[in-house]
Write a protein that holds these residues in place. Structure first.
Motif, mmCIF file in Angstrom:
data_model
loop_
_atom_site.group_PDB
_atom_site.id
_atom_site.type_symbol
_atom_site.label_atom_id
_atom_site.label_comp_id
_atom_site.label_asym_id
_atom_site.label_seq_id
_atom_site.Cartn_x
_atom_site.Cartn_y
_atom_site.Cartn_z
ATOM 1 N N LEU A 191 0.820 -1.210 0.000
ATOM 2 C CA LEU A 191 0.000 0.000 0.000
ATOM 3 C C LEU A 191 0.856 1.263 0.000
ATOM 4 O O LEU A 191 0.672 2.170 -0.811
ATOM 5 N N VAL A 192 1.826 1.303 0.914
ATOM 6 C CA VAL A 192 2.636 2.513 1.068
ATOM 7 C C VAL A 192 3.553 2.713 -0.146
ATOM 8 O O VAL A 192 3.671 3.818 -0.679
ATOM 9 N N LEU A 193 4.215 1.644 -0.612
ATOM 10 C CA LEU A 193 5.131 1.776 -1.745
ATOM 11 C C LEU A 193 4.394 2.150 -3.021
ATOM 12 O O LEU A 193 4.890 2.928 -3.837
ATOM 13 N N GLU A 194 3.191 1.599 -3.178
ATOM 14 C CA GLU A 194 2.408 1.973 -4.353
ATOM 15 C C GLU A 194 2.032 3.441 -4.302
ATOM 16 O O GLU A 194 2.011 4.134 -5.325
ATOM 17 N N ALA A 195 1.765 3.947 -3.096
ATOM 18 C CA ALA A 195 1.420 5.359 -2.962
ATOM 19 C C ALA A 195 2.583 6.246 -3.392
ATOM 20 O O ALA A 195 2.394 7.241 -4.105
ATOM 21 N N ILE A 196 3.799 5.905 -2.977
ATOM 22 C CA ILE A 196 4.955 6.714 -3.377
ATOM 23 C C ILE A 196 5.196 6.593 -4.882
ATOM 24 O O ILE A 196 5.575 7.562 -5.545
ATOM 25 N N TYR A 197 4.970 5.389 -5.437
ATOM 26 C CA TYR A 197 5.101 5.220 -6.889
ATOM 27 C C TYR A 197 4.092 6.106 -7.621
ATOM 28 O O TYR A 197 4.432 6.774 -8.607
ATOM 29 N N ALA A 213 11.713 11.549 -10.066
ATOM 30 C CA ALA A 213 12.796 10.564 -9.999
ATOM 31 C C ALA A 213 13.230 10.315 -8.561
ATOM 32 O O ALA A 213 13.498 9.177 -8.167
ATOM 33 N N LYS A 214 13.318 11.381 -7.771
ATOM 34 C CA LYS A 214 13.724 11.211 -6.372
ATOM 35 C C LYS A 214 12.700 10.380 -5.603
ATOM 36 O O LYS A 214 13.066 9.538 -4.774
ATOM 37 N N GLN A 215 11.418 10.607 -5.861
ATOM 38 C CA GLN A 215 10.387 9.819 -5.190
ATOM 39 C C GLN A 215 10.436 8.358 -5.629
ATOM 40 O O GLN A 215 10.317 7.444 -4.813
ATOM 41 N N CYS A 216 10.639 8.142 -6.923
ATOM 42 C CA CYS A 216 10.714 6.768 -7.417
ATOM 43 C C CYS A 216 11.942 6.060 -6.851
ATOM 44 O O CYS A 216 11.891 4.877 -6.506
ATOM 45 N N LYS A 217 13.042 6.789 -6.718
ATOM 46 C CA LYS A 217 14.249 6.206 -6.121
ATOM 47 C C LYS A 217 14.007 5.827 -4.665
ATOM 48 O O LYS A 217 14.523 4.810 -4.174
ATOM 49 N N SER A 218 13.208 6.643 -3.959
ATOM 50 C CA SER A 218 12.921 6.317 -2.558
ATOM 51 C C SER A 218 12.135 5.017 -2.432
ATOM 52 O O SER A 218 12.270 4.304 -1.435
ATOM 53 N N VAL A 219 11.329 4.687 -3.454
ATOM 54 C CA VAL A 219 10.611 3.406 -3.435
ATOM 55 C C VAL A 219 11.598 2.254 -3.459
ATOM 56 O O VAL A 219 11.514 1.297 -2.665
ATOM 57 N N LEU A 220 12.579 2.329 -4.355
ATOM 58 C CA LEU A 220 13.558 1.250 -4.463
ATOM 59 C C LEU A 220 14.458 1.195 -3.241
ATOM 60 O O LEU A 220 14.838 0.104 -2.790
ATOM 61 N N ASP A 221 14.805 2.361 -2.688
ATOM 62 C CA ASP A 221 15.596 2.359 -1.449
ATOM 63 C C ASP A 221 14.826 1.699 -0.319
ATOM 64 O O ASP A 221 15.396 0.955 0.494
ATOM 65 N N ALA A 222 13.525 1.969 -0.257
ATOM 66 C CA ALA A 222 12.695 1.363 0.789
ATOM 67 C C ALA A 222 12.611 -0.148 0.618
ATOM 68 O O ALA A 222 12.685 -0.907 1.594
ATOM 69 N N VAL A 223 12.485 -0.603 -0.626
ATOM 70 C CA VAL A 223 12.419 -2.044 -0.876
ATOM 71 C C VAL A 223 13.718 -2.716 -0.442
ATOM 72 O O VAL A 223 13.710 -3.794 0.162
ATOM 73 N N GLU A 224 14.849 -2.079 -0.737
ATOM 74 C CA GLU A 224 16.128 -2.651 -0.328
ATOM 75 C C GLU A 224 16.285 -2.669 1.182
ATOM 76 O O GLU A 224 16.947 -3.544 1.742
#
Length: 768
Positions: A191-197, A213-224
């Motif tokens: 839910l949260v990651l989709e919201a940032i995407y 781009a910065k927001q999308c990068k934060s999604v991948l950082d969060a996943v890692e």
């Protein structure tokens, strides 16, 4: 609630939080319910219940996965709310209606959020994520962005991390409880990651690529951060995996839109090297886009970091190598059936391999493509181009013969011209090339003048080549006349073609029409601005053929000033021979020494492979320099120096007709006749059409008495068949006729030798 729905025109509107919100206000979204003008203020509580019910319906739809998620390309989300059509609204309309929204007090906000959170059991970030998703689906991008701004991604990550780091318990009941908790944490993370995407997609639509781009990068950082060992291949929710895959695919495109090309390169490599659990199609799209970016992006990529390199693996050194590697991986995937056939991959690979001159590798990949992908005639022609570029002329010509068969494509003018050009590289294929060129001229009659000019150009060159292997003087003369006629017709159609001007100058020079040759040599230099060294060489040779050695030397010196250091080899060789012609042997030796230093420096700088390539393109080799020095020292009777130079030449090329002929000359001068004859015959055994050896054998045999005169005449006549402008062959043939009593024939031969001596260049025109 039913009464509220019957009123219609209900719509969720979002406003930003106050500048100094209370702690309660910061935790809850502000919901403003816009009703029709006839609606009363007393129905606000019922409307909030309707909004909560609508959000719960959307959540149920999201959990069931019945609605498709957004794609990186379009970003369109269909509304998941059943039984209620979302009212379309433009951004301008949204801002206009937002100004007239009814104000809601804190009690209404708390009541709306409480009903939403109690009904769905969501925390603050999850509630905002779900409601923001509703606004994004309806096309209210700005409103959705205001909702997403309130989500604290770091706080959500901290809540989700412990559930991923707990070790699995041993008891079965505890394990089931752990799996249930894991599923819940993945649901919350999704839910949260989709919201940032979606926030990133909203920013992209608003033209804010850098922030997106910065927001999308934060999604991948969060996943890692959540999945520190990479996303597992099993037990991962589909929605979570979809969000991750779309984010990985979107991030490089956002960096490119923002103009941050180095960040885009890093994102592509991160996408391909990290453990994202991407499916084959997604990975294929990323690899193809990365290869295209490397080829056409105009950005020089640094090699991958040492951390991503595996010991013993191939590490690309530049953009071209990395793009070729990616494209070959894509082809391998297709061969293994992991992806569908994409013709653009082969097109990009063709471009990349052509740039680095690896067309033979491209031919191998074309041959591996299964039948049916390309028409066979198209495959034959493309393979012929590849083999021709790789200097495999025989293979290319065989393919073109099949392609130009009367049952395939006999009138393809491009294939006819290519076949004619390949035949022009070999005198013995000149007759076949003439037929191709004539067919091309005939087919070009109905097209524009350019193709006809090119066809006539090739026809003239091929006729000139064919004349060199003609069996009689009459046939040779006819072919030379036809060659000049074709070249003149071609230049009438394309008078500014430098190569055509150069070939006309060469043909006139070989036919000893030096005035016309001089005219076209100057015209070529004017057409190219003096930037091509072979034009200067032609002018210098024409002047030397007119016995104007000092002027030829001036031209050569001027050409040396205009030519790059590494390309001065042929000009330095020409200057050395001009010094020899002017009886300045010591200056000639110095010129050869300068040339030798240049060639040895090139060999050290580029290696043996580079030197071999240069020889193919008429560059000077070290062997030629030592051979020239040996001939010079031999003419000066410096026998020891000549022998040393010959040994150096032999070390570079053990079996050479030129070296063996030079040895024969040394034996002949020392009156070692048997050794000289043996050396000359060895030279002929090495190269059957070596003209100097034939002339030397004929000259020696003519001095051995009357019984050897017929044999000598055969060798000299054969030498003139191969090289009609060899003055020494004419001279010795005249002596043979004189000894044999044919005085008239002897006079003709002596006259020909005298005329050729007056127009003989210091170096053969064929060297050009």
């Amino acid at each position: 609630m039913a009464t509220l729905k019957s009123q219609g025109a209900h719509q969720l509107k979002w406003i930003s939080l106050p500048s100094s919100p209370s702690r309660r206000q910061q935790r809850h979204p502000c919901i403003v319910l816009g009703c029709s003008p006839e609606g009363s203020r007393g129905g606000v509580g019922g409307e909030e219940a309707a909004a909560a019910a609508e959000a719960m319906a959307a959540a149920a739809e999201w959990e069931s996965g019945s609605e498709a998620g957004p794609t990186a390309a379009s970003g369109d989300w269909p509304s998941p709310v059943k039984g209620k059509a979302a009212a379309p609204e433009s951004e301008a309309g949204a801002s206009a209606s937002g100004s007239s929204e009814a104000k809601v007090d804190d009690g209404n906000i708390q009541e709306a959020e409480s009903s939403l959170r109690e009904g769905l059991s969501l925390n603050y970030e999850e509630a905002r994520a779900l409601l923001g998703r509703l606004e994004y689906q309806r096309g209210n991008v700005e409103a959705a962005l205001r909702v997403f701004d309130g989500i604290d991604l770091q706080a959500a990550i901290q809540r989700l991390q412990p559930s991923r780091s707990d070790k699995p318990l041993s008891k079965r009941s505890n394990k089931l409880r752990s799996d249930s908790s894991n599923s819940g944490s993945q649901h919350a993370a999704s839910l949260v990651l989709e919201a940032i995407y979606l926030k990133s997609m909203s920013l992209q639509k608003l033209g804010k690529a850098m922030e997106a781009a910065k927001q999308c990068k934060s999604v991948l950082d969060a996943v890692e951060s959540i999945f520190q060992s990479g996303i597992p291949g099993v037990m991962v929710e589909q929605k979570l995996q979809e969000t991750v895959s779309k984010s990985v695919e979107l991030l490089p495109e956002l960096w490119k839109q923002a103009g941050a090309h180095q960040e885009a390169l890093a994102s592509y490599r991160r996408a391909l090297l990290s453990q994202w659990n991407l499916d084959d199609e997604c990975c294929t799209r990323i690899q193809k886009r990365f290869a295209v970016f490397l080829l056409y992006g105009g950005v020089e990529a640094s090699p991958p970091s040492l951390a991503s390199q595996t010991e013993g693996s191939f590490v690309p050194r530049n953009n071209l190598e990395e793009a070729i590697l990616l494209l070959m991986i894509l082809l391998k995937k297709w061969f293994l059936g992991k992806t569908h056939w994409d013709p653009s991959v082969m097109e990009h690979l063709t471009f990349a391999l052509s740039l680095c001159g690896q067309t033979s590798v491209l031919a191998e990949h074309l041959e591996e493509v299964l039948p049916g992908i390309y028409p066979r005639t198209e495959r034959w022609y493309t393979l012929a181009l590849c083999y021709f570029a790789a200097s495999h002329n025989e293979a290319a010509l065989n393919l073109l013969r099949k392609y130009l068969n009367k049952n395939e494509s006999p009138n393809d003018i491009m294939a006819l011209l290519l076949a004619a050009k390949i035949c022009g590289s070999n005198n013995h294929l000149a007759s076949e090339g003439v037929e191709y060129a004539r067919r091309a001229v005939k087919d070009a009659e109905s097209t524009d003048g350019h193709f006809k000019s090119v066809a006539l150009h090739f026809l003239g060159r091929l006729l000139a080549k064919k004349s060199k292997v003609a069996s009689s003087d009459h046939q040779r003369s006819l072919l030379q006349s036809e060659a000049l006629k074709s070249l003149n017709e071609a230049i009438c159609l394309d008078c500014r073609n430098p190569e055509l001007i150069f070939d006309l100058g060469i043909e006139y020079a070989e036919q000893r029409n030096m005035h016309a040759a001089l005219k076209y040599a100057k015209a070529f230099i004017d057409a190219t601005g003096g930037s091509v060294s072979k034009g200067w060489r032609l002018l210098s040779l024409v002047l030397s053929a007119q016995q104007k050695y000092s002027e030829a030397e001036v031209v050569t010196d001027a050409a040396l000033d205009e030519t790059a250091k590494w390309e001065q080899g042929p000009l330095l060789r020409l200057r050395a021979k001009l010094k020899v012609a002017q009886s300045m042997p010591m200056e000639a030796v110095e010129a050869y020494r300068t040339l030798l230093a240049l060639v040895q420096a090139q060999r050290k700088a580029y290696g043996a492979i580079k030197n071999d390539t240069e020889e193919e393109h008429n560059k000077v080799s070290e062997f030629e320099v030592w051979q020239g020095l040996a001939n010079l020292y031999s003419s000066l009777s410096y026998w020891r120096d000549a022998e040393i130079c010959l040994q150096k030449a032999k070390a570079l090329k053990a079996y050479s007709a030129t070296t063996l002929h030079a040895e024969g000359n040394m034996h002949e001068v020392r009156e070692q006749i048997q050794d000289a004859v043996a050396a000359y015959f060895n030279a002929l055994s090495t190269e059957l059409e070596h003209v100097p050896s034939k002339v030397s054998i004929g000259a020696l045999l003519s001095k051995q008495g009357p019984k050897y005169l017929p044999v000598a005449r055969c060798f000299l006549s054969d030498a003139l068949r191969l090289e009609p402008t060899n003055r020494m062959a004419w001279f010795y043939l005249g002596k043979v006729h004189k000894h044999d009593g044919r005085l008239a024939d002897a006079a003709d031969c002596f006259q020909a030798a005298s005329m050729l001596e007056d127009s003989e260049p210091v170096e053969s025109f064929r060297s050009l």
